[in-house]
Design a protein around this motif. Structure first.
Motif, mmCIF file in Angstrom:
data_model
loop_
_atom_site.group_PDB
_atom_site.id
_atom_site.type_symbol
_atom_site.label_atom_id
_atom_site.label_comp_id
_atom_site.label_asym_id
_atom_site.label_seq_id
_atom_site.Cartn_x
_atom_site.Cartn_y
_atom_site.Cartn_z
ATOM 1 N N ASN A 115 0.956 -1.408 -0.415
ATOM 2 C CA ASN A 115 -0.035 -0.121 -0.103
ATOM 3 C C ASN A 115 0.396 1.895 0.275
ATOM 4 N N LYS A 116 1.637 1.402 -0.721
ATOM 5 C CA LYS A 116 2.986 2.462 -1.308
ATOM 6 C C LYS A 116 3.563 2.758 0.491
ATOM 7 N N GLU A 117 4.247 1.748 0.850
ATOM 8 C CA GLU A 117 4.769 2.086 2.418
ATOM 9 C C GLU A 117 6.080 0.824 2.373
ATOM 10 N N PHE A 118 7.167 1.353 2.489
ATOM 11 C CA PHE A 118 7.858 0.196 2.487
ATOM 12 C C PHE A 118 8.150 -0.102 3.963
ATOM 13 N N TYR A 119 8.693 -1.633 3.437
ATOM 14 C CA TYR A 119 9.260 -2.007 5.256
ATOM 15 C C TYR A 119 10.045 -3.247 4.658
ATOM 16 N N LEU A 120 10.687 -3.049 5.576
ATOM 17 C CA LEU A 120 12.228 -3.603 6.151
ATOM 18 C C LEU A 120 12.644 -5.001 7.229
ATOM 19 N N VAL A 121 12.771 -5.827 7.524
ATOM 20 C CA VAL A 121 12.480 -6.792 8.181
ATOM 21 C C VAL A 121 13.780 -6.942 8.833
ATOM 22 N N GLN A 122 14.538 -6.632 9.580
ATOM 23 C CA GLN A 122 16.248 -6.769 10.115
ATOM 24 C C GLN A 122 16.604 -7.229 11.684
ATOM 25 N N GLU A 123 17.249 -8.745 11.588
ATOM 26 C CA GLU A 123 17.450 -8.548 12.485
ATOM 27 C C GLU A 123 17.372 -8.508 14.064
ATOM 28 N N TYR A 124 16.984 -9.019 15.238
ATOM 29 C CA TYR A 124 17.279 -8.142 16.632
ATOM 30 C C TYR A 124 17.978 -8.184 17.613
ATOM 31 N N VAL A 125 19.230 -7.155 17.279
ATOM 32 C CA VAL A 125 19.748 -7.928 18.649
ATOM 33 C C VAL A 125 19.836 -6.726 19.316
ATOM 34 N N GLN A 126 20.180 -7.735 21.065
ATOM 35 C CA GLN A 126 19.793 -7.350 22.529
ATOM 36 C C GLN A 126 20.395 -6.546 23.250
ATOM 37 N N GLY A 127 20.917 -5.499 23.131
ATOM 38 C CA GLY A 127 21.843 -4.904 24.047
ATOM 39 C C GLY A 127 20.985 -3.115 24.371
ATOM 40 N N CYS A 128 21.957 -2.636 24.941
ATOM 41 C CA CYS A 128 22.200 -1.416 25.226
ATOM 42 C C CYS A 128 22.938 -0.273 23.737
ATOM 43 N N THR A 129 21.855 0.689 24.132
ATOM 44 C CA THR A 129 22.861 1.600 23.046
ATOM 45 C C THR A 129 23.857 2.199 24.063
ATOM 46 N N LEU A 130 24.815 3.026 23.097
ATOM 47 C CA LEU A 130 25.705 3.989 24.193
ATOM 48 C C LEU A 130 25.649 4.602 24.511
ATOM 49 N N ALA A 131 24.120 5.062 24.180
ATOM 50 C CA ALA A 131 23.419 6.478 25.337
ATOM 51 C C ALA A 131 23.138 5.936 26.564
ATOM 52 N N GLN A 132 23.508 4.690 26.570
ATOM 53 C CA GLN A 132 21.970 4.010 27.572
ATOM 54 C C GLN A 132 23.386 3.792 28.481
ATOM 55 N N GLU A 133 24.624 3.145 28.111
ATOM 56 C CA GLU A 133 25.602 2.672 28.743
ATOM 57 C C GLU A 133 25.814 3.869 29.291
ATOM 58 N N VAL A 134 26.367 5.355 29.083
ATOM 59 C CA VAL A 134 26.584 6.321 29.247
ATOM 60 C C VAL A 134 26.229 6.562 30.888
ATOM 61 N N LYS A 135 24.550 6.871 30.660
ATOM 62 C CA LYS A 135 23.911 6.904 31.333
ATOM 63 C C LYS A 135 23.848 6.417 32.881
ATOM 64 N N GLN A 136 24.172 5.079 32.296
ATOM 65 C CA GLN A 136 23.904 3.677 33.431
ATOM 66 C C GLN A 136 25.302 3.898 34.212
ATOM 67 N N THR A 137 26.516 3.384 33.209
ATOM 68 C CA THR A 137 27.920 3.509 34.177
ATOM 69 C C THR A 137 28.490 5.057 34.374
ATOM 70 N N GLY A 138 28.751 6.059 33.634
ATOM 71 C CA GLY A 138 29.874 7.076 33.767
ATOM 72 C C GLY A 138 29.774 7.580 31.789
ATOM 73 N N LEU A 139 30.322 8.499 32.070
ATOM 74 C CA LEU A 139 31.563 8.935 31.350
ATOM 75 C C LEU A 139 33.071 7.618 30.961
ATOM 76 N N LYS A 140 33.098 7.663 29.740
ATOM 77 C CA LYS A 140 34.294 6.777 29.286
ATOM 78 C C LYS A 140 35.126 7.987 29.524
ATOM 79 N N SER A 141 36.392 7.079 29.456
ATOM 80 C CA SER A 141 37.941 7.724 29.881
ATOM 81 C C SER A 141 38.743 7.453 28.334
ATOM 82 N N GLU A 142 39.867 8.627 28.169
ATOM 83 C CA GLU A 142 40.718 8.825 26.740
ATOM 84 C C GLU A 142 40.721 7.230 26.633
#
Length: 345
Positions: free
Chosen positions: A99-126
Motif C-alpha cells: 500500500n505504497k509503504e516500504f518495510y525492512l525486516v532486520q535481525e534484532y540485536v538485544q543490548g543497550c545503546t552507548l547513550a544508555q551505557e553512559v547514563k548507567q555507568t558514567g563517562l568514558k575515559s580517553e
C-alpha cells in the motif's frame, strides 16, 4: 496513540494477529519523521525469533515519483542486505512494499545503546574512547568499501550486544535519504523538511543532502565527545568564526588525541579526515612515535657526506624509507600544532 491509529502495524501491536501471516507485532521501538520501528516475533521460523520491522512512509502521489522511489528503495535495500554479512551490522531478513509503504525486516540485536551505557555507568575515559574507535572504525571501513554512507551515526545507533559484548551499528539512514530524493517536495525545502540524520551529529554537507564518507567521520567524532562528556552536541558552544564545536575546554585528553578529535570534527571537508583508514592510521601512530623518534636518523636525504660524495637517492631500504616518512610527518605535525590540525598522508 496517533501511531496506533494511523498505521496497520500500530493497530496490531500487542495482539495475536500476524502481519503478512508471519510477524507478531509486539511494541513500538521508535518513531521519526519518516516512519516507525517495531519489535516483532517471526511466527514461522523455529523458536519464533525476535526481529525489527521498519515501516517507511514516503509522501508520494505521482505515479512517476512512486516508480522512482520503488527503484531507489530496492537498490538501497539490496545494499543493506550485502552489509548484513558483517557481524557488527544487523542482517536484513526481508524487504517489501505494501500500500505504497516500504518495510525492512532486520535481525534484532538485544543490548543497550552507548547513550544508555553512559547514563548507567558514567563517562568514558580517553582509553575507553580509543577502544571504541578501534571497534567502530573497521566496521566503517567495511561499510564505505561497499559504497554506503551510514548518515546517522550517534550513541543511540550504536548497540553493545548483551550476548557477546560486540559493538553493533544500526539504523542506516541510506534508504531514508534515497526516498527523500525521490519525494515530490521541492528541492529548496527538502533539506529542512526531510533532512535525514540527527541535528548536532550531522556534518554541514549532510543538510544539503550531499553526504560523503567523511560525513560519517564527523558523526563519529561528535559521538566521541558525547562519550567523554555526556553532553549533546547542541549543548556545546560553537566557534563564531568557523562554526566548529568548541569542545577543547570540556574534555581532558592527551594533546595527540585532541588533535585527532579536532581533525575528525572539522567543518571543512578539506581539513577533515577523509576516511576511516586515515583515523585508524593516526591512532596507530601514537604508540610508535616515541620509539621511532629515538631511532630516526638526523641525516638529511641527499646531504653530502664522505667529502664531496652525495648519498644515493636511487634505493633506500623499506625501514629507512618508513623512518624518513615518519620524521617528515612528525615535523609537519609539530608545525601545525598551533592550529590544532593533525595531518594525514
Amino acid at each position: 496513540m496517533d501511531i496506533v491509529k494511523q498505521t496497520q502495524l500500530g493497530q496490531m501491536c500487542g495482539s495475536k494477529l500476524l502481519f503478512r501471516d508471519r510477524y507478531q507485532i509486539l511494541q513500538i521501538l521508535g518513531k521519526g519523521g519518516f516512519g516507525v520501528t517495531f519489535l516483532a516475533k517471526d511466527a514461522v521460523l523455529p523458536g519464533n525469533p525476535f526481529c525489527v520491522i521498519k515501516q517507511l512512509c514516503p509522501k508520494l502521489k505521482n505515479p512517476k515519483s512512486w516508480k522512482h522511489a520503488c527503484e531507489r528503495f530496492e537498490k538501497e535495500a539490496k545494499a543493506l542486505a550485502r552489509l548484513g554479512h558483517h557481524s557488527q551490522i544487523p542482517m536484513l531478513l526481508d524487504y517489501f512494499e505494501i500500500n505504497k509503504e516500504f518495510y525492512l525486516v532486520q535481525e534484532y540485536v538485544q543490548g543497550c545503546t552507548l547513550a544508555q551505557e553512559v547514563k548507567q555507568t558514567g563517562l568514558k575515559s580517553e582509553a575507553a574512547v580509543k577502544q571504541f574507535l578501534r571497534e567502530l572504525l573497521p566496521v566503517l571501513q567495511y561499510v564505505h568499501r561497499n559504497r554506503v554512507i551510514h548518515r546517522d551515526i550517534k550513541p543511540h545507533n550504536l548497540l553493545r550486544c548483551k550476548d557477546d559484548g560486540r559493538l553493533v551499528l544500526i539504523d542506516f539512514g541510506a534508504v531514508k535519504e534515497e526516498l527523500v530524493h525521490a519525494s515530490e517536495i521541492p528541492m529548496d525545502t527538502t533539506a529542512n523538511t526531510n533532512f535525514v540524520g540527527t541535528m548536532g551529529f550531522a556534518a554541514p554537507e549532510q543538510f544539503c543532502l550531499r553526504p560523503v564518507y567523511a560525513t560519517d567521520i564527523y558523526a563519529v567524532g561528535v559521538t566521541c565527545l558525547y562519550l567523554l562528556t555526556g553532553k549533546s552536541p547542541l549543548e556545546f558552544e560553537h566557534d563564531p568564526k568557523t562554526g566548529e564545536i568548541s569542545w577543547q575546554k570540556e574534555v581532558n585528553v592527551s594533546d595527540y588525541f585532541a588533535q585527532i578529535l579536532d581533525q575528525m570534527l572539522k567543518i571543512s571537508l578539506e581539513e577533515r579526515f577523509k576516511s576511516a583508514d586515515e583515523v585508524i592510521w593516526a591512532l596507530s601512530m601514537e604508540s610508535y612515535l616515541p620509539t621511532l623518534s629515538d631511532c630516526l636518523s638526523t641525516q638529511k636525504l641527499g646531504e653530502k657526506t664522505r667529502g664531496n660524495e652525495e648519498i644515493s637517492q636511487e634505493y633506500l631500504p623499506p625501514v629507512v624509507r618508513t623512518a624518513i616518512a615518519i620524521r617528515e610527518w612528525k615535523k609537519k605535525l609539530n608545525a601545525r600544532k598551533p592550529s590544532g590540525n593533525l595531518m594525514c598522508y
